[in-house]
Write an enzyme that holds these catalytic residues in place. Structure first.
Site, PDB file in Angstrom:
ATOM      1  N   ASP A   1       0.833  -1.205   0.000  1.00  0.00           N
ATOM      2  CA  ASP A   1       0.000   0.000   0.000  1.00  0.00           C
ATOM      3  C   ASP A   1       0.870   1.258   0.000  1.00  0.00           C
ATOM      4  OD1 ASP A   1      -2.345  -1.691   0.372  1.00  0.00           O
ATOM      5  OD2 ASP A   1      -1.552  -2.021   2.373  1.00  0.00           O
TER       6      ASP A   1
ATOM      7  N   HIS B   1      -4.580  -3.416   6.643  1.00  0.00           N
ATOM      8  CA  HIS B   1      -4.399  -3.666   5.206  1.00  0.00           C
ATOM      9  C   HIS B   1      -5.760  -4.078   4.654  1.00  0.00           C
ATOM     10  CE1 HIS B   1      -2.987  -5.039   1.367  1.00  0.00           C
ATOM     11  NE2 HIS B   1      -3.542  -6.213   1.584  1.00  0.00           N
TER      12      HIS B   1
HETATM   13  P1  NAI Z   1      -2.494 -18.220  -4.078  1.00  0.00           P
HETATM   14  O1  NAI Z   1      -3.886 -18.740  -3.897  1.00  0.00           O
HETATM   15  O2  NAI Z   1      -1.882 -18.171  -5.417  1.00  0.00           O
HETATM   16  O3  NAI Z   1      -1.507 -19.077  -3.172  1.00  0.00           O
HETATM   17  C1  NAI Z   1      -1.771 -19.395  -1.851  1.00  0.00           C
HETATM   18  C2  NAI Z   1      -1.025 -20.680  -1.547  1.00  0.00           C
HETATM   19  O4  NAI Z   1      -1.165 -20.897  -0.147  1.00  0.00           O
HETATM   20  C3  NAI Z   1      -1.588 -21.903  -2.268  1.00  0.00           C
HETATM   21  O5  NAI Z   1      -0.527 -22.579  -2.901  1.00  0.00           O
HETATM   22  C4  NAI Z   1      -2.199 -22.732  -1.151  1.00  0.00           C
HETATM   23  O6  NAI Z   1      -2.071 -24.111  -1.368  1.00  0.00           O
HETATM   24  C5  NAI Z   1      -1.365 -22.276   0.043  1.00  0.00           C
HETATM   25  N1  NAI Z   1      -2.000 -22.432   1.339  1.00  0.00           N
HETATM   26  C6  NAI Z   1      -3.307 -22.267   1.665  1.00  0.00           C
HETATM   27  N2  NAI Z   1      -3.491 -22.538   2.969  1.00  0.00           N
HETATM   28  C7  NAI Z   1      -2.276 -22.846   3.471  1.00  0.00           C
HETATM   29  C8  NAI Z   1      -1.839 -23.243   4.752  1.00  0.00           C
HETATM   30  N3  NAI Z   1      -2.690 -23.380   5.766  1.00  0.00           N
HETATM   31  N4  NAI Z   1      -0.522 -23.506   4.932  1.00  0.00           N
HETATM   32  C9  NAI Z   1       0.337 -23.415   3.896  1.00  0.00           C
HETATM   33  N5  NAI Z   1      -0.028 -23.056   2.639  1.00  0.00           N
HETATM   34  C10 NAI Z   1      -1.330 -22.790   2.451  1.00  0.00           C
HETATM   35  O7  NAI Z   1      -2.478 -16.792  -3.358  1.00  0.00           O
HETATM   36  P2  NAI Z   1      -1.405 -15.619  -3.501  1.00  0.00           P
HETATM   37  O8  NAI Z   1      -1.764 -14.761  -4.644  1.00  0.00           O
HETATM   38  O9  NAI Z   1      -0.044 -16.180  -3.422  1.00  0.00           O
HETATM   39  O10 NAI Z   1      -1.750 -14.767  -2.183  1.00  0.00           O
HETATM   40  C11 NAI Z   1      -1.508 -15.285  -0.900  1.00  0.00           C
HETATM   41  C12 NAI Z   1      -2.126 -14.377   0.156  1.00  0.00           C
HETATM   42  O11 NAI Z   1      -1.528 -13.103   0.147  1.00  0.00           O
HETATM   43  C13 NAI Z   1      -3.640 -14.140  -0.020  1.00  0.00           C
HETATM   44  O12 NAI Z   1      -4.239 -14.206   1.261  1.00  0.00           O
HETATM   45  C14 NAI Z   1      -3.713 -12.711  -0.492  1.00  0.00           C
HETATM   46  O13 NAI Z   1      -4.917 -12.094  -0.129  1.00  0.00           O
HETATM   47  C15 NAI Z   1      -2.538 -12.113   0.272  1.00  0.00           C
HETATM   48  N6  NAI Z   1      -2.045 -10.846  -0.259  1.00  0.00           N
HETATM   49  C16 NAI Z   1      -1.652  -9.913   0.676  1.00  0.00           C
HETATM   50  C17 NAI Z   1      -1.156  -8.693   0.285  1.00  0.00           C
HETATM   51  C18 NAI Z   1      -0.741  -7.671   1.310  1.00  0.00           C
HETATM   52  O14 NAI Z   1      -0.443  -6.557   0.886  1.00  0.00           O
HETATM   53  N7  NAI Z   1      -0.699  -7.962   2.606  1.00  0.00           N
HETATM   54  C19 NAI Z   1      -1.016  -8.365  -1.138  1.00  0.00           C
HETATM   55  C20 NAI Z   1      -1.422  -9.416  -2.040  1.00  0.00           C
HETATM   56  C21 NAI Z   1      -1.914 -10.614  -1.597  1.00  0.00           C
END
Ligand code: NAI
Length: 328
Positions: free
Chosen positions: A159, A187
């Site tokens: 952000d 966030h």
């Molecule tokens: P994605 O869906 O591509 O990948 C998430 C991965 O986490 C998947 O491979 C899944 O199998 C794994 N996963 C799910 N539950 C799990 C657990 N209990 N233990 C270990 N692995 C687990 O999602 P992406 O795009 O990589 O985003 C991940 C997170 O980051 C989302 O929650 C998203 O909202 C968040 N995010 C946060 C931002 C921030 O600024 N704080 C910015 C962008 C995304």
């Protein structure tokens, strides 16, 4: 040779993981002289795709990458880690209320907090990226009493970077000319990118951008809604920029902050600026040295800022109350 810094990454086979791991292995977190080891944590269905990611890491032959662990066992995954980047979480699906999301992820972060408590290095630092990241961080922190509260962080750097880019674009300067940009609070769509204390080439933003209506309106909403705009355009959520922000956050926490500047990250509130103690809240932060940071004190909060800060505080209090049963 220096001892490798061991970094755990959850959700390692996900989108953000795919951008993040290669940069960590390349030395982007701790510099070109510091070896690293990666503990990659996935849920069972993620282990097969993770194998492919690990093959690619091997195929990069990174000189600094000394060891890779792949696991769905949290006790193995968090064993002796110095940093834990908690990226994996369950995304919000259509029809899901925020309360449902908090409940599902609450259970995940309870288990991860406990596993960090049992296994990680006593001074392990944890950055939560997976949403809702402030409250997920609060839950994990509450379950890990052995680890100091100062070692828990939630990511709001994306952000901050987005806000800097918007201001630079509007003022016709480079984004590196924009400093002192704090994100306050959650966030989420209530976050407040504080333009009133930000600077462009050392001068107040308001001296360089006269359009108050834009600053108070479109600027803030663009930053707050940027994630949704990226999903609409790309058909997938921001991943490379999120991974980049995670790298920026860790680097900013291990490197002293430039004189007079600050950076944004969610930390455990000590009551500064009247924010309730114990909330994981994004403040303007200065890193004094690797492992020591402080909330920047004495910033002027005008009536407009106060309204925005109150709104994001109220949302975080609601989230905390919704998960009160999970707080150890
Ligand atoms: P994605 O869906 O591509 O990948 C998430 C991965 O986490 C998947 O491979 C899944 O199998 C794994 N996963 C799910 N539950 C799990 C657990 N209990 N233990 C270990 N692995 C687990 O999602 P992406 O795009 O990589 O985003 C991940 C997170 O980051 C989302 O929650 C998203 O909202 C968040 N995010 C946060 C931002 C921030 O600024 N704080 C910015 C962008 C995304």
């Amino acid at each position: 040779m220096k001892k490798p810094i061991r970094v755990a990454v959850t959700g390692a086979a996900g989108q953000i993981g795919y951008s993040l791991l290669f940069r960590i292995a390349n030395g982007d977190l701790f510099g070109p002289d510091q070896p690293v080891a990666l503990n990659l944590i996935e849920i069972e269905p993620g282990l097969e795709p993770l194998k492919g990611v690990v093959m690619e890491l091997e195929d990069c032959a990174f000189p600094l990458l000394k060891d890779i662990v792949q696991t769905s066992d949290l006790d193995v995954g968090f064993k002796d880690v110095d940093w834990a980047l908690l990226v994996g979480s369950v995304p919000r699906k259509a029809g899901m209320e925020r309360k449902d999301l908090l409940d599902i992820n609450g259970k995940i972060f309870t288990g991860q907090g406990q596993a960090i408590d049992r296994n990680a290095s006593p001074n392990c630092r944890t950055l939560v990226v997976g949403n809702p990241c402030n409250t997920n961080c609060l839950i994990a922190m509450s379950q890990a009493k052995r680890i100091p509260k100062e070692n828990w962080f939630a990511m709001t750097r994306l952000d901050e970077n987005r806000a800097k880019s918007q201001l630079a674009d509007k003022a016709g300067v480079h984004n590196s000319d924009v400093t002192n940009l704090a994100i306050w609070g959650n966030h989420s769509a209530t976050q407040y990118p504080d333009f009133t204390n930000a600077k462009i080439n050392g001068a107040a933003v308001t001296d360089k951008i006269a359009d108050q209506e834009w600053l108070q309106g479109e600027f803030i909403s663009t930053v707050q809604q940027r994630g949704a705009a990226i999903i609409k355009a790309r058909g997938a959520s921001s991943a490379a920029s999120a991974a980049n922000a995670a790298i920026d956050t860790v680097r900013s926490l291990v490197t002293p902050t430039a004189e007079g500047d600050w950076h944004s990250v969610g930390v455990c509130s000590d009551g500064s600026y009247g924010i309730p103690e114990g909330l994981i809240y994004s403040f303007p932060i200065r890193t004094v040295e690797d492992g020591k940071w402080e909330v920047v004190q004495g910033l002027e909060i005008d009536a407009f800022s106060k309204g925005k800060i109150d709104a994001t505080t109220a949302e975080l209090e609601e989230e905390r109350d919704a998960v009160s049963g999970l707080l150890g």
